[in-house]
Design a protein around this motif. Structure first.
Motif, PDB file in Angstrom:
ATOM      1  N   PHE A   1      23.908 -81.872 -35.748  1.00 47.72           N
ATOM      2  CA  PHE A   1      24.569 -82.881 -34.926  1.00 47.72           C
ATOM      3  C   PHE A   1      24.043 -84.280 -35.250  1.00 47.72           C
ATOM      4  CE2 PHE A   1      25.852 -79.263 -32.470  1.00 47.72           C
ATOM      5  CZ  PHE A   1      27.089 -79.647 -31.991  1.00 47.72           C
TER       6      PHE A   1
ATOM      7  N   THR B   1      25.735 -85.608 -38.324  1.00 47.12           N
ATOM      8  CA  THR B   1      27.125 -86.012 -38.073  1.00 47.12           C
ATOM      9  C   THR B   1      27.171 -87.358 -37.364  1.00 47.12           C
ATOM     10  OG1 THR B   1      27.425 -83.686 -37.668  1.00 47.12           O
ATOM     11  CG2 THR B   1      29.288 -85.100 -37.228  1.00 47.12           C
TER      12      THR B   1
ATOM     13  N   CYS C   1      28.738 -91.164 -38.393  1.00 47.39           N
ATOM     14  CA  CYS C   1      29.678 -91.964 -37.585  1.00 47.39           C
ATOM     15  C   CYS C   1      29.110 -93.354 -37.345  1.00 47.39           C
ATOM     16  CB  CYS C   1      29.920 -91.307 -36.233  1.00 47.39           C
ATOM     17  SG  CYS C   1      30.677 -89.729 -36.321  1.00 47.39           S
TER      18      CYS C   1
END
Lengths: 562, 147
Positions: B67, B70, B74
């Motif tokens: 996570f 990711t 972003c």
């Protein structure tokens, strides 16, 4: 063969957990997610381009508000019942649904339903940008809902990022303006650094305690404290303190608490007033809820609920025993939060004195109010060990404060936005003599600002009164007497300090001469902008008189702290 | 499972990466390097999370790392947009070029080593702009003077 059947049982169990238990309690968030998808489709499909994205967003927010309201009504403590904590872990313990989740979610959805018409009328996302703007706003609000219900460090991190990353983009919304780009860069750099530090703190805490699940971490922490005699933890204790402080950096960034507040005035000044209102109200609400979650999650082990099974009395005893062992952890948290509260409140109020730009002044006012909220949280954590009932009252005071703060601060930012449209300026000096041309808006400003000070007939008075009475209770009951006494004195003094700079704005509006080149009436109350301002200012007056209904809801939210 | 000395080594590497990133983000002035340093901090966290996860023998830490990666992607995507925008506006990647927003009473930070003026006009590939051209800024004159 065996492993295949194991896999099947795992899948069927997680399907049941997701579909039957978790999703029904997740409806407001699902509404927001569906609306975000619709808004993105609006951007792509030519047929849907006819639709104004503001109405799509408002519709989704209204559905979410309805479900959030029915979730709060469905709680066992609703309408005078026994306000027992109705704690339910959903999505395999990643999130938790209880009265605080329901209350904060309701506040956020109510905020959206007020905020979307406001932005529609003030016209900052023009039709071209509307879909992007509302996608970002709803996406960030979805992250804020998760912040309020996080029960696992993974969710804490994800929720904070889900709320932050859209906020960076919102700060840079005014693409043509240099100040807006600067605000976005500063916010993004600061946010990236703060989230990195918070994550390292999480890795330290989770690594030492062997879990990311907050209740499990509290149990492990109690085990550590019980296994080793007090004051003899040595290295482990130091690493835990370091991890806790690093986690606090991330939370303080979201709360704009001193000393991690530097982004706040610059971002508010550079971004549009509408974005400032969003960051100041919604983001703050969610950050306070997350702070409560972490402080109570790590400071108070959860007892198994009565009625769950026969060993509940035993489980309750075990939790009480662990709670006693966590005294040091709570002491650390109270000291950190309390110190930050005193600094935040004082610096916010003092720095607001010299401001000429209204948005910058409101940014410092936001920082100061974060300080008052932190005082309430510190009192709640201090009381939680020995006097759970008083701790619940303190949490309700914070919850009540958040609700009144929504109307006061959104009202203030709405007035700034509409006056910007009318006067083309956000400097306080440009508001001179406004009472002669548009008395209605000056009265509304007066209501909002006097309520932000916390003077008696208005809603702001009750919220400050409740916070200070929680502090008084903490002085008489908890072990943290000196710190709580300091906080009470600092809070009282700061309320007096804040009189000056709020009233200065009113003084400029009423006593200063009208500039000669001012065209007629700037803003009438009988217009769409006037209606929005009235809709935000009237609740401030009404909640000052009829505050008991809202306080009952806030008490329900406070029940989570048992 | 991992032995305790191996855990120590991995945690040391993680802490070093994190500290390098932290020092970098506090001291560097190039906007891109600042974001690289923020990513470095997150990689330091990832190394120590994987180490703890191996030591405890559960997957929680490694899931968290996925996570983190990711989210870092972003964040970098959003941040780089701002950096590009900033570069297109000023032709500089120096953070010191962005001091319009500050306390009205504070002087801006001056740097004697900064080149007096950009001698060469910056050139970069251009794309035809999408959407409606934003109107000129009526408030530009109300801002405090630029760097």
């Amino acid at each position: 063969m065996n492993s295949v059947s194991d896999l099947g049982s795992i899948v069927s169990r997680s399907l049941h957990d997701t579909l039957a238990l978790s999703l029904p309690l997740f409806r407001p968030e699902l509404c927001l997610a569906v609306t975000v998808v619709l808004l993105l489709l609006c951007r792509m499909l030519p047929v849907l381009k006819m639709l104004d994205s503001a109405w799509v967003a408002l519709g989704g927010a209204a559905f979410a508000l309805f479900y959030a309201w029915s979730d709060l009504r469905g709680l066992p403590g609703w309408l005078g019942g026994d306000a027992l904590a109705s704690r339910q872990e959903i999505f395999t313990g990643l999130l938790v649904f209880d009265s605080l989740t329901a209350y904060i979610r309701l506040l956020l959805m109510a905020f959206l339903v007020l905020y979307i018409p406001f932005t529609k009328v003030s016209g900052i996302p023009d039709r071209e940008d509307g879909a992007d703007f509302y996608t970002l706003v709803l996406g960030a609000t979805l992250g804020m809902c998760l912040m309020a219900s996080a029960n696992h460090l993974l969710m804490v991190f994800m929720a904070v990022e889900m709320a932050s990353v859209p906020s960076y983009a919102l700060a840079g919304l005014l693409k043509g303006r240099r100040a807006s780009s600067e605000a976005a860069i500063k916010y993004a750099v600061y946010g990236a650094g703060a989230s990195g530090i918070m994550l390292y703190g999480m890795s330290l805490l989770a690594g030492l305690l062997g879990s990311c699940h907050l209740p499990t971490m509290a149990r492990q922490l109690a085990g550590l404290a019980g296994a080793i005699p007090a004051g003899n933890l040595g290295g482990v204790e130091m690493v835990l303190v370091l991890g806790g402080l690093m986690l606090a950096v991330g939370l303080a960034f979201k709360l704009s608490a001193v000393p991690f507040h530097f982004w706040c005035p610059d971002v508010f000044e550079g971004a549009a007033a509408e974005v400032g209102g969003f960051l100041s109200v919604a983001s703050k609400t969610a950050a306070v809820a997350l702070l409560l979650r972490i402080a109570f999650g790590l400071g108070m082990p959860v007892a198994v609920l009565p009625g769950a099974d026969s060993s509940s009395a035993l489980a309750g005893q075990a939790a009480a025993l662990q709670g006693a062992l966590l005294g040091d952890a709570r002491h650390f948290m109270v000291a950190t939060i309390g110190l930050m509260a005193a600094l935040t409140c004082t610096l916010g109020n003092l720095a607001a004195y010299g401001q000429n730009n209204m948005k910058r002044l409101l940014a410092y006012s936001t920082i100061a109010h974060a300080g008052y909220l932190l005082m309430g949280v510190a009192a709640a954590v201090a009381l939680s060990g020995s006097h759970p009932a008083s701790a619940r009252t303190a949490v309700s005071a914070v919850a009540f404060y958040l609700a009144t703060y929504l109307f006061m601060n959104l009202g203030a930012f709405a007035i700034v936005a509409f006056l910007r449209n009318a006067l083309r300026s956000e400097e306080i000096a440009s508001y001179a003599g406004l009472i002669r041309t548009s008395p209605g808006i000056v009265v509304a400003t007066g209501v909002v600002l006097v309520s932000l000070i916390g003077l008696p007939p208005l809603a702001g008075f009750w919220s400050k009164f409740l916070i200070f009475s929680a502090l008084v209770e903490a002085i008489s009951l908890s072990a943290e007497r000196p710190l709580m006494l300091v906080l009470l004195v600092v809070g009282g003094l700061n309320t007096v300090f804040s009189l000056y700079y709020y009233l200065r704005v009113l003084k400029v509006m009423t006593f200063d001469p009208l500039p000669a080149d001012r065209p007629g009436e700037a803003l009438s109350l009988v217009s769409f902008p006037g209606a929005i301002v009235t809709a935000l200012a009237v609740p401030v007056v009404m909640l000052g008189i009829f505050w008991s209904g809202l306080y009952a809801c806030a008490q329900l939210a406070g029940a989570f702290a048992s | 499972m991992m032995s305790l000395p191996m855990l120590h080594n991995a945690l040391l590497v993680g802490a070093m990466l994190f500290s390098l990133g932290l020092v970098g983000i506090l001291t560097r002035r190039n906007l891109i390097v600042m974001f690289l340093c923020a990513e470095l901090m997150l990689q330091g966290v990832s190394v120590s999370l994987v180490a703890w996860s191996r030591y405890h023998g559960d997957w929680g830490g490694q899931v968290l790392v996925i996570f983190v990666l990711t989210v870092a992607a972003c964040e970098a995507a959003v941040a780089l947009v701002f950096v590009l925008q900033a570069f297109a506006r000023t032709g500089r990647l120096d953070a010191a070029a962005w001091q319009t927003l500050r306390e009205a009473t504070l002087p801006r930070v001056m740097d004697s080593k900064l080149p007096a003026d950009d001698t060469l006009a910056p050139s970069w590939p251009t794309l035809s702009p999408a959407g409606v051209l934003p109107p000129g800024d009526p408030q530009e004159s109300l801002q405090r003077e630029h760097v």
